[in-house]
Design an enzyme around this catalytic site. Structure first.
Site, PDB file in Angstrom:
ATOM      1  N   ARG A  28       0.792  -1.230   0.000  1.00  0.00           N
ATOM      2  CA  ARG A  28       0.000   0.000   0.000  1.00  0.00           C
ATOM      3  C   ARG A  28       0.830   1.288   0.000  1.00  0.00           C
ATOM      4  NH1 ARG A  28      -5.544  -0.339   2.091  1.00  0.00           N
ATOM      5  NH2 ARG A  28      -6.124  -2.510   2.376  1.00  0.00           N
ATOM      6  N   ASP A  29       2.140   1.214   0.241  1.00  0.00           N
ATOM      7  CA  ASP A  29       2.913   2.459   0.357  1.00  0.00           C
ATOM      8  C   ASP A  29       4.304   2.292  -0.254  1.00  0.00           C
ATOM      9  OD1 ASP A  29       3.177   5.120   1.030  1.00  0.00           O
ATOM     10  OD2 ASP A  29       3.901   4.718   3.056  1.00  0.00           O
ATOM     11  N   VAL A  30       4.365   1.759  -1.471  1.00  0.00           N
ATOM     12  CA  VAL A  30       5.643   1.623  -2.172  1.00  0.00           C
ATOM     13  C   VAL A  30       6.072   3.014  -2.662  1.00  0.00           C
ATOM     14  CG1 VAL A  30       6.844   0.590  -4.126  1.00  0.00           C
ATOM     15  CG2 VAL A  30       5.099  -0.726  -2.885  1.00  0.00           C
ATOM     16  N   ASN A  34      10.816   4.130   1.047  1.00  0.00           N
ATOM     17  CA  ASN A  34      10.720   2.792   1.627  1.00  0.00           C
ATOM     18  C   ASN A  34      11.599   1.772   0.919  1.00  0.00           C
ATOM     19  OD1 ASN A  34       8.964   3.523   3.663  1.00  0.00           O
ATOM     20  ND2 ASN A  34       7.134   3.112   2.449  1.00  0.00           N
ATOM     21  N   THR A  68       0.839   7.191   0.099  1.00  0.00           N
ATOM     22  CA  THR A  68       1.451   8.476  -0.207  1.00  0.00           C
ATOM     23  C   THR A  68       0.912   8.970  -1.538  1.00  0.00           C
ATOM     24  OG1 THR A  68       3.429   7.815   1.014  1.00  0.00           O
ATOM     25  CG2 THR A  68       3.641   9.684  -0.505  1.00  0.00           C
TER      26      THR A  68
END
Length: 297
Positions: A28-30, A34, A68
């Site tokens: 969900r937040d690549v 990260n 993001t």
């Protein structure tokens, strides 16, 4: 990045996501923040915190948008739904940024950036910077298709295409260099510099004293190890008399860490004693009740 460096980043990132997708998890937040690179050049995908947050809080897909803004997939922006194809879209945006050095969408606010992808396709990297091979243009186009059904099904399928592109273009193996000017390296250099300035003069020779196995004022590779034990030195390890700890870490006196550790050990012992006492009382009550059960009845 040149194509061979992009592949060197995508292989481990997609490998980590593929393992998550096989387990039924969605990142969900690549995003670039990260993707971590160690000093040895190991690339890792980090921060699966949103997966844990959703599972722990019981958040439904339509109640909140997580992620993001610059890397959200259209379906995440539209209705909050997220699946493996959403991670694929985010990796496509990441690949575009690796190849071109810029993000495909810009705006006055994160919300404006997020909503642009509902009506606009991600440009081909080759239209922004010269020299991008056509297979990479096609790769980004497939990964960032606005219709999830037209994207790669998951990171497993996406990784297979990366390997095919690397073989087709005969890209050399490459080890991604770790950034030497990162905040972590600057902080470590500053910390060690202050430590060397504050280093007291060497004391006169004396009998060796055991050192703690770890000191927060030193780097991970500099942590001293405890001295070997001898037959004459047979007291339990908890009875070791460590040298007083001095200095600061993150603005906190190291003595406070030592006190907190001692208090933690005392609390553990108190809880163990309490559990044993309660267990003994319960056992005694059960035995007494069982022995006099016939009389009570």
């Amino acid at each position: 990045m040149p194509p061979h460096a992009v592949v060197a980043v995508l292989r481990p990132v997609l490998g980590g996501l593929a393992a998550a997708h096989r387990a039924g998890l969605v990142h969900r937040d690549v995003k670039p923040e990260n993707v971590l690179i160690s000093d040895d050049g190991d690339v890792k995908i980090a921060d699966f915190g949103l997966v844990r947050a959703v599972a722990a809080a019981g958040i439904t897909s339509t109640s909140v948008i997580l992620g993001t803004a610059a890397y959200l997939s259209p379906e995440q922006v539209r209705d909050g739904n997220a699946g493996p194809r959403s991670d694929v879209y985010s990796v496509g945006i990441l690949t575009y940024e690796l190849l071109t050095g810029v993000a495909p969408f810009t705006g006055d606010s994160p919300l404006a950036v997020a909503y642009q992808r509902l009506d606009h396709d991600v440009p081909r990297p080759g239209s922004v910077i010269e020299g991008v091979p056509t297979p990479f243009d096609d790769f980004v186009a497939c990964a960032t298709a606005r219709d999830p059904a037209q994207r790669y099904a998951d990171a497993i399928e996406m990784l297979a295409d990366v390997e095919a592109i690397a073989e087709e273009l005969d890209l050399p193996d490459f080890r991604v260099p770790a950034p030497r000017n990162s905040a972590q390296h600057r902080s470590a250099a500053l910390h060690h510099g202050r430590r060397s300035e504050q280093q007291p003069p060497a004391p006169p020779p004396q009998a060796p004293v055991r050192q703690p196995t770890r000191q927060l004022t030193r780097g991970p590779g500099d942590w001293p190890q405890p001295e070997p034990r001898t037959e004459a030195d047979s007291e339990p390890e908890d009875d070791y008399e460590y040298q007083p700890v001095s200095g600061e870490f993150a603005g906190i006196a190291l003595s406070e860490f030592a006190v907190a550790r001692q208090n933690g050990r005392r609390m553990v012992l108190i809880w163990v004693a309490l559990v044993l006492a309660l267990t003994g009382l319960a056992a005694t009550a059960g035995w007494t009740l069982g022995s006099n059960l016939s009389g009570l009845l």
